[in-house]
Design an enzyme around this catalytic site. Structure first.
Site, short mmCIF file in Angstrom:
data_model
loop_
_atom_site.label_atom_id
_atom_site.label_comp_id
_atom_site.label_asym_id
_atom_site.label_seq_id
_atom_site.Cartn_x
_atom_site.Cartn_y
_atom_site.Cartn_z
CD GLU A 120 4.91 -21.25 11.72
OE1 GLU A 120 5.07 -21.52 12.92
OE2 GLU A 120 3.96 -20.56 11.29
CD GLU A 127 -2.95 -1.12 2.30
OE1 GLU A 127 -2.56 -0.59 3.35
OE2 GLU A 127 -4.03 -1.73 2.20
#
Length: 281
Positions: free
Chosen positions: A121, A90
């Site tokens: 992960e 953004e």
């Protein structure tokens, strides 16, 4: 044999995974569910407020590094990784910065944005390899995001950054987590147990998003990407933003909507349009 950092992570007490204060959720009405979730959500901004001094220290460092030509990286897994990508993605449309100034990296690669990649992960080495693809260097800042504060991908990445004199920060929702102890500029937003036990996409995810908003927005303001309170460098990527930019120009200088729109179309941003108009007078 496990090394000491792996062992401490395994034995660390995670308040985010402690049992919910609520029982028998399946017996609650929709109204009860929404009310209780909202009650828990109200506590998140207060938890963020307690972390403001930590956030400030990290933002000051990020701004200093960026003024030297550095970049900001977010690394995370699952929800935490996705939130980092959202914030990074953004920044270009909002502040008109290059796509590679703020970069979000998720364990498992872009595939993991939409679909979980099993055990991604748990790889302590991969984050550093992912960062190297961007030619990471000592001018950059890497912020590790992990609600639990124990994610091996994130901790391993920050450890390698520390070894290579790269500034590190972290966002965790457990106090004194292994991740916080690894980062040079840790942020601990302690939100407590989730409404659904262990579902850290809820309060913890909300807390992380609020902190990321603060980091990126305050950094961009400090870098001069906002004038007054306006996004004067925003990308004009749709009609709504073109209209907003046109009206922003009208608010700065005495021109009609048509004239403002023409200036915006010619000069590409609110800042450039206003500067051109004022300098031509």
């Amino acid at each position: 044999m496990l090394n000491s950092s792996k062992t401490s992570a395994m034995h660390f007490t995670k308040t985010t995974e402690q049992s919910s204060k609520y029982e028998h959720l399946e017996k609650m009405s929709v109204d009860e569910l929404l009310t209780h979730i909202n009650t828990e959500d109200k506590t998140v901004p207060l938890a963020v407020e307690k972390a403001l001094p930590q956030i400030e220290r990290l933002v000051i460092e990020v701004v200093a590094k960026m003024k030297q030509g550095g970049r900001l990286f977010y690394i995370g897994a699952g929800t935490s990784g996705r939130l980092g990508i959202v914030d990074a993605s953004e920044c270009p449309p909002t502040f008109g910065v290059p796509f590679d100034l703020v970069i979000g990296i998720i364990a498992g690669g872009d595939t993991a944005i939409r679909k979980a990649v099993e055990f991604a992960e748990d790889d302590r080495e991969q984050a550093w390899l992912d960062l190297q693809e961007w030619n990471i260097n000592k001018n950059d800042v890497v912020i590790g995001i992990a609600a639990s504060g124990t994610t091996p991908y994130v901790i391993g990445g920050l450890e390698k950054c520390n070894q290579n004199n790269i500034c590190t920060g972290s966002i965790s929702c457990n106090a004194e987590s292994p991740l916080s102890k690894t980062a040079q500029f840790p942020i601990d937003v302690v939100v407590g147990p989730e409404f659904v036990t262990g579902s850290s996409r809820m309060k913890a995810g909300t807390a992380q998003k609020l902190v990321l908003n603060m980091i990126s927005t305050s950094t961009m303001i400090q870098l001069g990407k906002v004038k007054g309170n306006k996004m004067v460098d925003m990308q004009l990527s749709n009609n709504k933003l073109v209209d907003r930019g046109t009206r922003m120009i009208m608010g700065e200088i005495s021109v009609s909507y048509e004239e403002a729109n023409e200036l915006l179309s010619t000069h590409g941003s609110v800042r450039n349009a206003v500067d051109y108009y004022l300098n031509s007078k």
